[in-house]
Design a protein around this motif. Structure first.
Motif, PDB file in Angstrom:
ATOM      1  N   LYS A   1     -14.096  40.717 -27.402  1.00 41.13           N
ATOM      2  CA  LYS A   1     -14.017  39.808 -28.542  1.00 41.13           C
ATOM      3  C   LYS A   1     -14.944  38.616 -28.353  1.00 41.13           C
ATOM      4  N   ASN A   2     -15.137  37.900 -29.439  1.00 42.37           N
ATOM      5  CA  ASN A   2     -15.901  36.660 -29.468  1.00 42.37           C
ATOM      6  C   ASN A   2     -15.299  35.628 -28.510  1.00 42.37           C
TER       7      ASN A   2
ATOM      8  N   ASP B   1      -7.006  32.731 -28.159  1.00 42.21           N
ATOM      9  CA  ASP B   1      -5.945  33.637 -27.719  1.00 42.21           C
ATOM     10  C   ASP B   1      -5.313  33.131 -26.436  1.00 42.21           C
ATOM     11  N   TRP B   2      -6.190  32.728 -25.547  1.00 41.48           N
ATOM     12  CA  TRP B   2      -5.717  32.247 -24.254  1.00 41.48           C
ATOM     13  C   TRP B   2      -4.821  31.026 -24.445  1.00 41.48           C
ATOM     14  N   ILE B   3      -5.281  30.078 -25.261  1.00 40.31           N
ATOM     15  CA  ILE B   3      -4.494  28.870 -25.500  1.00 40.31           C
ATOM     16  C   ILE B   3      -3.152  29.226 -26.134  1.00 40.31           C
TER      17      ILE B   3
ATOM     18  N   PHE C   1     -14.597  30.641 -15.993  1.00 36.59           N
ATOM     19  CA  PHE C   1     -14.078  31.912 -15.514  1.00 36.59           C
ATOM     20  C   PHE C   1     -14.223  33.068 -16.476  1.00 36.59           C
ATOM     21  N   GLN C   2     -14.447  32.764 -17.723  1.00 39.75           N
ATOM     22  CA  GLN C   2     -14.541  33.874 -18.664  1.00 39.75           C
ATOM     23  C   GLN C   2     -15.964  34.095 -19.137  1.00 39.75           C
TER      24      GLN C   2
END
Lengths: 290, 268, 322
Positions: free
Chosen positions: C57-58, C65-67, C25-26
């Motif tokens: 961002k990378n 970040d998501w985690i 999804f990303q």
């Protein structure tokens, strides 16, 4: 007729187990044949009788017929089996004979026990369904386990089958069969699947316990050495028929049939090393003429 | 071949599958009407000689739509089955034969693909790439691959230590040769059963996706489309729902029975 | 050791699932900002939105970040609803969980006795009929079953509703009524699967030696089946049961759409149509985690059923643990 049977006839003792003209038919792939072809066997109270013969002669089917354990494609087409007067071939489904008056121990103990239940529960099961109280069943089970050679019966009571060795499992099976003090025990090659080193032990246990409980035994085997040691009479079976029968000593020392002679000669011994089995040719001729 | 036709399940499955196959083939030769031709004046027409299975809410001939729908189902079923068979078996056989670290990694990855329940994996891909026939096929293939990986891996792992493999090795056969000519023929029966299962699941999943509007896009006909349209008019015309549902079931049932019959024959 | 191993495997699977989901999804869709703003968007607008959504961002940083956010309980903001994903999911979870549980309950209720009956009465004509009947239900797509049930129970008989859902705390009876047809649609197919697995497992057990031993003790066939065979037969079926729960969860996606039930399934389909990626991403992760958790629970239950996996007495004496 051998001497023993004569004497018994004089004293008018009725046989405990009487197999009369038993015919067992097997259906397989659209063919059917008589695996057991009209045999007669008598076993008297307290006797140890052997049923000997090669694999496929019909010995096991005879035993299964007595226990109502025949599979769907196998059926008794004629003949009767009497246990103390009761006809085993026409038993009700809810009978109380199988497991109580007659019990059977099988050849391979490795998978004969339910892997998910404790040993104690499985031994006392047959006692409980035939009316014994829980307490009495447990104490009898522990007693039998200790007589079967276990030094720690109360520990074994709580073990699961996968925690025991083959020999231990067979001893558990012995206890399980004898807990109801049956009148007769059918032992279908009880030591064949076990290590040679413990075969004698197991046989001794079976014989001692049977004698204590005055249980007769039908020992199915192809090992004539064992027969010599513990049985009084022997029936020789070949291709579904009884070819010879009588006192063990008489039959094994002076066999009348060629097949019996061949069986006896086939017992390995040091003196026969390197020699040809001559009696086998005699038997072969007999067999070809059938 | 004869022994297959002696098996009840196989024969029943063959008959059912052939019924739908024939329906599809007749559709190739002669479609009674243009499946997308709208004729509002004739909507919900009952079964008649003119429209053998009646018409839907837009007056479109149901029989023609079903013929096209069966084309889609069978086509997708076959493509998904073939692609996932090849890709999955290659991956699984390599893992099962060579084992080692790569095997563990691939299997963990495989397991995590199988952790996405039901249609979720397919829905993910469709969400990203917009619904269409091509997306549906790719998505369903992705869903089917893990199954083949598992079955072929376990088959190859089981057969690798066999005597006939050692025999071939001792004669200097290359790994590829052993895998292709010796092990694969022995492992194939499990794979064929999995193939039939994959085909029927692909048909079921495609119809589900089309029902949701995320598979074959309207106005093109597909069993799922036909049924989602028919649902809205279920009160006016129950046969509009029942007929396609039955035909779809017959297709899947036929393939399932073929698979059952095949595995029964090969059990012995 | 057994539990540790299973837990570790579970964790690895969860991590991989999250990576796959994130990647799908990303990374795959390309520029999400452009998608949201449309084809004719201004370059500057796109760049601003990118910075706002953190898309510049990378990828690995974005994943971490998501985690981090997930672990804190923050699942992002939905593009479409402009609300936190959490609040949206919470409302829908109720319906889906109830549906799954009810469907599984019906599956077991129908499937287990059916499996036992089919194994025990092999030659009975009713058994043949039921066998064919169950084979048909396995082949019917769940939404077809649903539609057929609607025709019978709503259109013709008007016994049960075919649309909507009443939450449990509002009206328990009405809630169960509204979930009955949806659950049955799923249960018909899966109970047949369960019955077939149980039947074949029982038939395998029947051939085993301990069954002969039990019969030689004088036990009736019924008692042998229930006291001995069933427990043993259930061990391989346990894995199937876990699989069935996962499939029911997946199947609920379609069924919720058939019956217009406001659960996670309906949410997913509308989110896909709206291309609301944060929402879809979180929903996907949610459903997969529930599946992994279900399989883990099945793994934990195994030693309870199969004593061979437990620590043996002799091992206990030596101080070893599971």
């Amino acid at each position: 007729m051998n001497i023993n049977e004569n004497r018994i006839q004089e004293q008018n003792i009725k046989p405990l187990l009487q197999i009369q003209d038993l015919v067992v038919n097997v259906k397989k792939d659209n063919r059917c044949f008589n695996a057991v072809d009209s045999i007669n066997i008598n076993i008297f109270p307290g006797e140890f009788v052997a049923l000997a013969g090669e694999s496929g002669s019909g010995k096991t089917l005879t035993a299964l017929s007595c226990m109502n354990l025949l599979s769907d494609n196998v059926s008794i087409t004629s003949g009767k089996i009497f246990l103390d007067g009761t006809d085993l071939t026409s038993l009700d489904k809810k009978n109380k004979i199988i497991g109580k008056d007659i019990a059977m121990i099988f050849q391979d103990p490795s998978s004969a026990l339910d892997p998910l239940q404790k040993i104690g529960k499985q031994i006392t099961e047959s006692a409980l369904i035939h009316g014994m109280s829980k307490a009495e069943a447990k104490s009898k089970a522990l007693e039998l386990l200790s007589k079967s050679g276990f030094t720690n019966p109360s520990d074994i009571f709580n073990y699961y089958p996968h925690e025991l060795s083959g020999g231990m499992k067979q001893r558990v099976m012995i206890a399980s069969c004898l807990i109801n003090s049956p009148k007769i025990l059918i032992a279908d090659e009880p030591t064949t699947a076990l290590d040679a080193s413990i075969q004698d032990d197991i046989l001794n246990i079976i014989c001692t316990l049977n004698k204590t409980l005055n249980t007769s035994m039908l020992l199915i085997t192809h090992d004539l050495n064992v027969v010599k040691k513990i049985c009084s009479r022997i029936y020789i079976m070949l291709d579904g028929k009884i070819v010879e029968s009588g006192n063990v000593n008489d039959v094994l020392s002076s066999p009348k049939e060629n097949y019996t002679k061949a069986l006896i000669d086939a017992i390995p011994s040091f003196s026969k090393r390197g020699k040809k089995l001559e009696t086998f040719e005699l038997f072969e001729n007999d067999w070809r003429q059938r | 071949m004869k022994k297959y036709f002696q098996n009840k399940n196989f024969v029943a499955g063959f008959i059912l599958f052939s019924l739908v196959l024939v329906l599809m083939l007749v559709g190739f030769i002669h479609l009674p009407y243009d499946p997308n031709a709208i004729d509002i004046t004739n909507k919900f027409a009952p079964c008649s000689f003119k429209h053998l299975l009646g018409t839907d809410h837009l007056g479109r001939d149901l029989l023609s739509r079903i013929m096209v729908g069966s084309r889609v189902s069978i086509f997708i079923g076959v493509i998904v089955m073939l692609f996932s068979f090849v890709i999955g078996t290659v991956i699984g056989s390599l893992c099962g034969y060579f084992q080692g670290k790569i095997d563990s990694i691939v299997m963990k990855l495989n397991d995590s693909f199988m952790a996405f329940p039901g249609l979720l994996l397919a829905l993910m891909l469709i969400a990203v790439f917009s619904p269409s026939l091509k997306t549906t096929i790719v998505a369903l293939t992705f869903m089917a691959i893990p199954r083949f990986v598992r079955i072929s891996r376990s088959g190859f792992m089981k057969l690798k230590p066999s005597l006939f493999v050692m025999n071939a090795k001792s004669k200097g056969a290359s790994n590829l040769r052993i895998m292709l000519c010796h092990i694969l023929p022995n492992a194939i029966s499990d794979l064929i059963v999995t193939s039939s299962l994959t085909f029927s699941l692909a048909v079921l999943n495609e119809s589900g996706l089309s029902y949701l509007g995320l598979g074959v896009q309207k106005p093109d006909a597909s069993f799922g489309n036909i049924l989602s349209d028919a649902q809205r008019y279920i009160l006016q015309s129950p046969p509009g729902v029942i007929i396609p549902a039955v035909i779809l079931t017959v297709l899947v049932l036929g393939v399932n029975l073929l698979g059952d019959g095949y595995s029964e024959v090969n059990e012995h | 050791m057994y539990y540790l191993k299973k837990a570790a495997g579970c964790l690895v699977t969860i991590v991989l699932v999250s990576v796959i989901t994130f990647w799908a999804f990303q990374i795959l869709p390309g520029n999400a900002a452009r998608t949201i703003l449309g084809v004719n968007a201004d370059e500057v607008q796109v760049q601003n939105l990118e910075i706002e959504l953190g898309l510049n961002k990378n990828p690995i940083v974005r994943y971490c970040d998501w985690i981090k956010g997930l672990l804190k309980g923050d699942m992002g903001t939905s593009y479409k609803y402009r609300q936190s994903v959490n609040s949206i999911i919470a409302k829908s979870l109720n319906a889906t969980v109830l549906l799954t549980l009810y469907a599984f309950f019906l599956t077991a209720l129908i499937g287990l006795p059916l499996g036992i009956f089919l194994a025990a009465k092999k030659k009975n004509p009713l058994s043949h009929f039921l066998s064919i009947f169950s084979q048909i239900w396995i082949s019917t797509p769940s939404f077809c079953t649903a539609l057929l049930l609607i025709i019978i129970f709503t259109v013709k008989l008007n016994w049960l509703p075919s649309i909507g859902f009443t939450p449990f705390n509002e009206n328990p009876a009405e809630c169960i009524r509204s979930l009955t047809l949806p659950s049955l649609s799923l249960a018909f197919g899966y109970s047949s699967v369960l019955a077939r697995y149980l039947r074949s497992s029982l038939l395998e057990e029947e051939k085993k030696d301990y069954v002969r031993t039990a019969k030689s003790k004088g036990l009736s066939t019924t008692k042998v089946v229930f006291r001995h065979e069933l427990r043993n037969a259930f061990i391989p079926v346990l894995t199937t049961t876990g699989m069935i729960v996962a499939e029911i969860l997946g199947g609920s996606i379609i069924i919720e759409n058939v019956f217009s039930i406001p659960g996670i399934g309906s949410l997913i389909t509308s989110a896909i149509n709206a291309r609301d990626f944060p929402l879809i991403q979180s929903l996907t992760l949610y459903l997969s985690l529930i599946t992994v958790a279900t399989n883990f629970i099945v793994d934990i239950l195994y030693p309870l059923l199969d004593v061979r996996l437990r620590v043996s007495h002799s091992a206990k004496q030596q101080g070893k643990t599971l």
